[in-house]
Design an enzyme around this catalytic site. Sequence first.
Site, short mmCIF file in Angstrom:
data_model
loop_
_atom_site.label_atom_id
_atom_site.label_comp_id
_atom_site.label_asym_id
_atom_site.label_seq_id
_atom_site.Cartn_x
_atom_site.Cartn_y
_atom_site.Cartn_z
N GLU A 32 0.82 -1.21 0.00
CA GLU A 32 0.00 0.00 0.00
C GLU A 32 0.86 1.26 0.00
O GLU A 32 0.52 2.27 -0.62
CB GLU A 32 -0.91 0.03 1.23
N LYS A 61 3.87 1.71 -1.17
CA LYS A 61 4.46 1.92 -2.50
C LYS A 61 3.47 2.65 -3.41
O LYS A 61 3.78 3.66 -4.03
CB LYS A 61 4.83 0.57 -3.10
N LYS A 108 23.74 0.82 0.42
CA LYS A 108 23.16 -0.30 1.15
C LYS A 108 23.40 -0.18 2.66
O LYS A 108 24.48 0.19 3.08
CB LYS A 108 23.73 -1.62 0.65
N SER A 158 21.73 -6.31 -21.37
CA SER A 158 20.31 -6.02 -21.60
C SER A 158 20.15 -4.82 -22.53
O SER A 158 20.96 -3.90 -22.52
CB SER A 158 19.61 -5.77 -20.27
N ASP A 191 27.73 -12.57 -15.06
CA ASP A 191 27.62 -11.32 -14.29
C ASP A 191 27.77 -11.57 -12.80
O ASP A 191 27.12 -12.46 -12.26
CB ASP A 191 26.22 -10.70 -14.52
N HIS A 215 31.02 -9.13 -15.39
CA HIS A 215 30.65 -7.72 -15.28
C HIS A 215 30.36 -7.38 -13.83
O HIS A 215 29.71 -8.15 -13.12
CB HIS A 215 29.42 -7.42 -16.14
N GLU A 248 32.03 -0.52 -14.12
CA GLU A 248 31.55 0.86 -14.12
C GLU A 248 32.73 1.78 -13.84
O GLU A 248 33.43 1.62 -12.86
CB GLU A 248 30.50 1.02 -13.02
N HIS A 250 22.92 5.43 -16.30
CA HIS A 250 21.88 5.96 -15.42
C HIS A 250 21.39 7.32 -15.88
O HIS A 250 20.36 7.81 -15.44
CB HIS A 250 22.38 6.04 -13.98
N CYS A 285 26.92 -0.28 -17.74
CA CYS A 285 26.03 -1.33 -17.23
C CYS A 285 24.99 -1.64 -18.29
O CYS A 285 25.06 -1.12 -19.41
CB CYS A 285 25.37 -0.86 -15.91
N1 GLN Z 1 23.62 -8.44 -17.94
C1 GLN Z 1 22.90 -7.62 -17.03
C2 GLN Z 1 22.28 -6.45 -17.79
O1 GLN Z 1 22.84 -6.04 -18.76
C3 GLN Z 1 23.79 -7.07 -15.95
C4 GLN Z 1 23.01 -6.30 -14.93
C5 GLN Z 1 23.82 -5.79 -13.77
O2 GLN Z 1 24.98 -5.57 -13.86
N2 GLN Z 1 23.19 -5.53 -12.65
O3 GLN Z 1 21.24 -5.95 -17.41
ZN ZN Z 2 25.99 -3.58 -14.10
#
Ligand code: GLN
Ligand code: ZN
Length: 765
Positions: free
Chosen positions: A17, A19, A120, A444, A610, A652, A676, A705, A737
């Site tokens: 709720e 959220k 975190k 992705s 990953d 990654h 990154e 981002h 990423c």
């Molecule tokens: N292979 C994933 C993607 O490209 C890696 C995601 C991640 O690093 N959190 O979304």
């Molecule tokens: Zn990533």
Amino acid sequence: MTLAHVSGYPRIGGDRELKRALESYWQGGLDREGLEAVGHELRARHWQAQRDAGLDLVTVGDFAFYDQVLNVSALLGAVPPRFGAEDEIARGEVDLDTQFRMARGRAPRGEPAAACEMTKYFDTNYHYLVPELHAGQTFRLASSRLFDEVEEARAAGHPVKVTLIGPLTWLWLGKEKGGDAFDRLSLLEALLPVYGEVLTRLAKQGVEWVQLDEPALVQDLPQAWKQAFEAAYNLLRSAPVKLLVASYFGGLGDNLQLAVNLPVDGLHIDAVRAPEQLTPVIDNLPGYKVLSVGAIDGRNVWRADLAALHERLASARMRLGERLWIAPSCSLLHVPVDLAAETELDDELKGWLAFARQKLDETVTLARLLDGRADDADRARRDAATAALDARRESARIHRPAVAERLARLSEADTRRDSAYPERARAQRRKLDLPLFPTTTIGSFPQTVAIRAARRAYKAGELDREAYEARMREEIAATVARQEALGIDMPVHGEAERNDMVEYFGEQLDGFAFTRFGWVQSYGSRCVKPPVIVGDVARPAPMTVRWSDYAQSLTERPMKGMLTGPVTILQWSFVRDDQPRETTCRQIALALRDEVADLEAAGIAAIQIDEPALREGLPLRQAEWQGYLDWAVACFQLTAAVADDATQIHTHMCYSEFNDIIGSIAALDADVITIETSRSDMELLDAFQDFAYPNEIGPGVYDIHSPNIPEVDWMVALMEKAAERIPVDRLWVNPDCGLKTRGWAEVEPALANMVKAAETLRRRL
Ligand code: GLN
Ligand code: ZN
């Protein structure tokens, strides 16, 4: 009588709720009053649940519209100047929209400004807003929300205990900002009077107990911080309330003497993560002090063995008498709300689990058992737990002997590639035939509205499997075609078919279970629904091969296969508590190893594994780091090492702190690591250079981002900086990423520029 309480309760609501209310408020659908009403209703409901369960105190102060650390920052008037909240602070009322601007950069009211950093909370998956601290900062009581909530609870007739992040942990979680170097600990003196004021005001409201959360006590503290703990609590002790200092997420270790001797009325310890500290804590506890024993697991979803706990704590009860309190190990914020909502979960599995609501009952029953005042319902609850857990230990659902046998047969050689990197690199160059500065992406591509709609329709039964898979193949084909057109040297299939990088694999592996409503707050309105690893993990069939195989059939270029690594799958799940995490991780690694072998057999020449969660698995105590890193690295290697020399293994990681773990990163021995780096201006590569990191690196050249399109020259300049640190024949060009959260309108021009940057580099170097 043994008092039963909780450190905190989930605030998101059984049906998320909070959220929904937050998101609607941010979008202008719900007004302030409506939002406050939802908060009020949730608090009332959660306090009532605590009373109904029979807790002796209800906990006030664990509610937050965004984050409990941010609440304290507002309470203390610690709002960075860029939010222009001077008047609000002076008036003693930091507006809720100011808190939202601190958290998200914007809110229905007030000027947008750069949001505060989020990170975190200790070793949890919960993110808090990092307090920004600067030299000479002043504090003043600047929010009355906490006091209003106390009034609310009292008006409802509840006996109240207040919880609040303690002054040392609040500072510990903060970060020094602004030019001149200073030590944030120097702010303590300015901070304490405000805490004193808060406590005095709570006392005036009739509050007897205030729990100050100091989980910093389970970490390695510099000497100055240890001394500050003593000094701070010596000052706070004069407040007219009783203080319970709460430690959790681990053992007190070398802070044990410090913690037990703080001049306060009670101490809470985590007896789930660190059961061995119970006896030494009791041995050293001053005779006037209450000990709250965190006996019910606040970090995991398993049902408690009440009979065993009763037995284990009987001597504590005898020694402490009524000074013993019972609680979950930490706030229940970290577990889902209510198992009763899981109507589709089978009874066997349900019998093994307990969510927040059930953990309230467990806490109360345990306290009553220890007092010898258990009623029939308590005894029935205890016996039902015993029966369920006995059945769990025996269940065929947990034990797959073949998995244990296979693990036992493995040798060291199974975690090593056939040849060392230089020789593998030669074999891979011959096979892959890539240019210098090869371009690739992290896996992705945009998860478009259409993709998500297709998946929803499939899950709802409106689209059959065949039609759904055909839709996903269309997406993959389009994604591959776009990468061809862009000139990406090593394309990927784009992960259209994946809902989530862990869930997708969990759903195809034996040993995993999924809840429907098992949501846990990650930050603000964001929740995650971690899978539950119930039993031995095995892979009944290939998971990704047909997708990668299809994608490869569409192009001459080498398609990169895409797997989530064993440590990340472990880290983002609720893990079984009946064997070491390491063992569970090795089982996952073994299942993934078979997938690597099958991808290779299908002709996939590069496979990315990953591990974005490798770093967050680090224990809270440095002394335990190496032990963890050793098995984490071994699990990755177990997955990867089945590959032939000529198959290129990528990994990654998307964070930017490698200095202290670079040796283990190198030990992974991935042929290529993409990381990154764009926001750190390639300085991050210093760690790799200093270590003489031997394999290939793809330092991210733009921040995914941000919606901005990165410019060619800027990426060229970044890569030239990289080339000063890493030999050019070991450099790759890729984003920071995955691109799933972006739109194609941003992704295409960004990648086009990235490819141009790589071409420029090839001409120049
Ligand atoms: N292979 C994933 C993607 O490209 C890696 C995601 C991640 O690093 N959190 O979304
Ligand atoms: Zn990533």
